[in-house]
Design an enzyme around this catalytic site. Structure first.
Site, short mmCIF file in Angstrom:
data_model
loop_
_atom_site.label_atom_id
_atom_site.label_comp_id
_atom_site.label_asym_id
_atom_site.label_seq_id
_atom_site.Cartn_x
_atom_site.Cartn_y
_atom_site.Cartn_z
N LYS A 70 39.01 19.10 47.97
CA LYS A 70 40.43 19.38 47.71
C LYS A 70 40.73 20.87 47.89
CE LYS A 70 43.43 20.08 43.74
NZ LYS A 70 43.08 21.50 43.54
N ASN A 71 39.91 21.71 47.27
CA ASN A 71 40.25 23.14 47.30
C ASN A 71 40.09 23.77 48.69
OD1 ASN A 71 41.04 23.05 44.68
ND2 ASN A 71 39.25 24.13 43.84
N ARG A 84 46.16 13.94 41.94
CA ARG A 84 46.25 15.11 42.81
C ARG A 84 44.91 15.47 43.42
NH1 ARG A 84 49.87 19.83 40.28
NH2 ARG A 84 49.27 20.71 42.26
N ARG A 86 48.42 32.10 35.27
CA ARG A 86 47.66 32.17 36.53
C ARG A 86 48.39 33.14 37.45
NH1 ARG A 86 45.64 26.25 38.27
NH2 ARG A 86 44.25 27.48 39.58
N PRO A 87 48.09 34.43 37.27
CA PRO A 87 48.82 35.45 38.02
C PRO A 87 48.47 35.43 39.51
CG PRO A 87 47.02 36.45 36.78
CD PRO A 87 47.06 35.01 36.39
N ILE A 88 49.34 36.02 40.34
CA ILE A 88 49.03 36.18 41.77
C ILE A 88 49.15 37.65 42.18
CG2 ILE A 88 49.60 33.82 42.50
CD1 ILE A 88 52.29 35.07 43.56
N ASP A 89 48.97 38.54 41.17
CA ASP A 89 49.11 39.97 41.47
C ASP A 89 48.15 40.45 42.55
OD1 ASP A 89 47.33 39.29 39.23
OD2 ASP A 89 46.84 41.43 39.24
N LEU A 90 46.93 39.87 42.59
CA LEU A 90 45.95 40.33 43.58
C LEU A 90 46.34 39.90 44.99
CD1 LEU A 90 42.66 39.45 41.69
CD2 LEU A 90 43.54 41.75 42.17
N ILE A 109 36.64 32.28 33.17
CA ILE A 109 37.63 32.33 34.26
C ILE A 109 39.01 31.93 33.73
CG2 ILE A 109 38.20 31.52 36.60
CD1 ILE A 109 35.52 32.91 36.59
N ARG A 146 50.48 24.52 43.15
CA ARG A 146 50.15 25.93 43.07
C ARG A 146 49.56 26.44 44.38
NH1 ARG A 146 48.93 30.34 39.98
NH2 ARG A 146 46.97 31.27 40.64
N ASP A 189 35.93 24.51 36.98
CA ASP A 189 36.45 23.16 37.23
C ASP A 189 35.51 22.06 36.74
OD1 ASP A 189 38.74 24.12 38.35
OD2 ASP A 189 38.14 23.79 40.42
N CYS A 216 50.74 27.24 34.76
CA CYS A 216 50.17 25.89 34.70
C CYS A 216 49.48 25.74 33.36
CB CYS A 216 49.23 25.76 35.89
SG CYS A 216 47.99 24.55 35.71
C1 UD1 Z 1 40.84 28.34 42.48
C2 UD1 Z 1 40.77 26.83 42.46
C3 UD1 Z 1 40.68 26.31 41.04
C4 UD1 Z 1 39.52 26.99 40.31
C5 UD1 Z 1 39.61 28.50 40.44
C6 UD1 Z 1 38.40 29.22 39.87
C7 UD1 Z 1 42.05 26.26 44.41
C8 UD1 Z 1 43.28 25.66 44.98
N1 UD1 Z 1 41.96 26.31 43.09
O1 UD1 Z 1 42.04 28.70 41.81
O2 UD1 Z 1 40.46 24.91 41.11
O3 UD1 Z 1 39.57 26.63 38.95
O4 UD1 Z 1 39.72 28.88 41.82
O5 UD1 Z 1 37.26 28.80 40.52
O6 UD1 Z 1 41.14 26.62 45.13
N2 UD1 Z 1 43.48 36.21 38.89
C9 UD1 Z 1 44.23 37.32 38.65
N3 UD1 Z 1 45.14 37.72 39.59
C10 UD1 Z 1 45.32 37.05 40.76
C11 UD1 Z 1 44.53 35.91 41.01
C12 UD1 Z 1 43.62 35.51 40.04
O7 UD1 Z 1 44.10 37.96 37.61
O8 UD1 Z 1 46.15 37.46 41.57
C13 UD1 Z 1 42.48 35.77 37.88
C14 UD1 Z 1 42.80 34.37 37.31
O9 UD1 Z 1 43.69 34.44 36.22
C15 UD1 Z 1 41.42 33.89 36.91
C16 UD1 Z 1 40.50 34.54 37.95
O10 UD1 Z 1 41.25 35.60 38.53
O11 UD1 Z 1 41.07 34.36 35.64
C17 UD1 Z 1 40.03 33.63 39.05
O12 UD1 Z 1 41.13 32.93 39.59
P1 UD1 Z 1 41.16 32.45 41.11
O13 UD1 Z 1 39.78 32.45 41.66
O14 UD1 Z 1 42.19 33.22 41.83
O15 UD1 Z 1 41.69 30.95 40.95
P2 UD1 Z 1 42.60 30.17 41.95
O16 UD1 Z 1 42.36 30.63 43.35
O17 UD1 Z 1 44.00 30.13 41.46
#
Ligand code: UD1
Length: 422
Positions: free
Chosen positions: A23-24, A401, A122-126, A331, A93, A309, A117
């Site tokens: 899926k991912n 899903r 679940r930020p996307i700042d990075l 995480i 997402r 997961d 969620c």
């Molecule tokens: C992906 C997986 C999800 C899995 C997760 C961790 C997909 C679609 N989803 O989610 O199933 O649980 O990896 O293995 O592939 N973070 C920030 N800022 C950001 C992005 C992330 O602080 O911009 C933090 C998150 O809050 C979290 C950590 O980084 O604590 C890791 O998250 P991330 O690896 O980005 O998870 P996803 O890609 O959303």
């Protein structure tokens, strides 16, 4: 009318399961297909609702798509940079990958995103920091992210990820494949799904090196063409069925597994005393001796650590161990909503600070419980299979899903599971 899964628990399962494509990976590969100029064929695509949502989204963008027997054919020749501030795109997402894909291809994108969620924030700042570093202007207006390249092309740069992030690593790769120059991502995530996405992009003509390590180099190219690619097996689905097999199975063989991808998970089960045979691309769970099952201490980390997961799917098995287990999810510490539901089924489990405490052996009884997210749903399915009596799970959209054909698969192993509408 709402759909529910009803499980009549307590059955012993046996037989074979074949794992679907990941899926991912799929949720990133599908947005990546629109970056090509000609037809991309993806094989072993899982038949899950997230994939159907993504197909609808890329059709809205102008792609011509067919999906049959796991083969997804995408002709992106007429794709345009459709602005999508609201609508279907907000239903998942992983839509965030359209930010990287559209920005990379057209230099602009408008992508509406879902709110927080159930895993907590679940930020996307990075992701945004990465796009800005490549020369994009990024603004969030009414929940939609507006991105635009300040120059004719994005400009390659060096990006250090403050946190190891799967999503941000893939998104920056997508944006950078057509940028001018060599982009370097440091402190990149190393998940197998990232390698899968880079393999597709390289087959499309991209020049990405170093995936699977924490430094990735991307030499920008002028165009990307069509190709054929097979999706890797889903390591989380494999781990889920392994948990099911260990908890309620006897001689269950799980096929189409890249066993290296679940090393950290298998080594935990080994420590607990689960009887596992590892084959080349399969795993067999023999009969678990519950009198000898040891409790465990689990801490989730980025790959190759124990996957967040799989934290929820392993919890029911911990309830059968002899003693108290501990889980710390580094995480997503907010991934705890399965615990009160398990408690309603009679589990002795609690959350204290950052630690989930699971006390075994706990006997479970069927109850009406709600899935708060995909993997919490998987956890409740396993608990339902273990419990005495009937378990009714609501909010099953989350489960559908990510797990293809889960009800038929479980029934083929001897479970008594049905989907009802009430
Ligand atoms: C992906 C997986 C999800 C899995 C997760 C961790 C997909 C679609 N989803 O989610 O199933 O649980 O990896 O293995 O592939 N973070 C920030 N800022 C950001 C992005 C992330 O602080 O911009 C933090 C998150 O809050 C979290 C950590 O980084 O604590 C890791 O998250 P991330 O690896 O980005 O998870 P996803 O890609 O959303």
């Amino acid at each position: 009318m709402t759909k529910k899964i009803v499980i009549n628990g307590g059955k012993k399962l046996s037989g074979e399961v074949s794992i679907s494509g990941a899926k991912n990976s799929a949720v990133a590969l599908i947005p990546a297909t629109i970056m090509a100029d000609s037809t991309v064929i993806l094989e072993d695509v899982p038949d899950i609702s997230d994939v159907h949502s993504l197909i609808e989204i890329i059709r809205e963008m102008g792609a011509v798509v067919t999906f049959e027997d796991g083969t997804l054919t995408v002709d992106p020749a007429n794709v345009f940079a459709k602005k999508m501030p609201t609508g279907k795109i907000q239903s998942l997402r992983a839509s965030y990958y359209f930010m990287g894909a559209l920005l990379g291809k057209f230099g602009e994108a408008v992508v509406g995103l879902p709110g927080g969620c159930h895993l907590g924030p679940r930020p996307i700042d990075l992701h945004i920091k990465g796009f800005e570093a490549l020369g994009a202007q990024v603004e969030t207006i009414n929940g939609a992210v507006h991105l635009e390249s300040k120059n004719e092309r994005l400009l390659a740069t060096r990006i250090f990820m403050d946190t190891v992030s799967v999503g941000a690593t893939i998104n920056v790769i997508l944006a950078a494949v057509r940028a001018q120059g060599v982009t370097v991502i440091e402190n990149a995530a190393r998940e197998p799904e990232i390698i899968d996405v880079a393999t597709l992009l390289n087959n499309m003509g991209a020049k990405i090196r170093g995936v699977g390590t924490n430094v990735i180099r991307i030499q920008g190219v002028d165009e990307l063409h069509g190709c054929r690619h097979s999706v890797i097996p889903d390591r989380i689905e494999a781990g889920t069925y392994i948990s099911i097999a260990a908890a309620v199975g006897e001689n269950i063989t799980i096929k189409n597994v890249i066993t290296d991808h679940i090393d950290s998970f298998i080594s935990k089960l080994d420590e607990m005393g689960v009887d596992i045979t590892i084959g080349e691309d399969w795993v067999r769970i023999n009969k678990t001796d519950f009198t000898q099952l040891e409790p465990s201490k689990i801490k989730t980390f980025a790959y190759p650590g124990f996957a967040t997961d799989l934290q929820q799917p392993i919890t029911p098995l911990l309830l059968m161990a002899n003693g108290t287990s501990e889980i710390i999810d580094t995480i997503y510490p907010g991934r705890i909503n399965h615990i009160p539901e398990l408690v309603r089924m009679g589990a002795k489990a609690s959350v204290e600070g950052d630690v989930i405490l699971v006390q075994g052996p706990s006997k479970l009884t069927g109850a009406e419980v709600a899935a708060s997210d995909l993997r919490a749903g998987a956890c409740l399915v396993i608990a339902g299979l273990m419990a005495e009596g009937e378990t009714k799970i609501t909010n099953i959209e989350y489960i559908l899903r990510g797990y293809s054909d889960i009800i038929n698969t479980l029934n083929s192993l001897g479970a008594d599971v049905r989907l009802i509408e009430e």
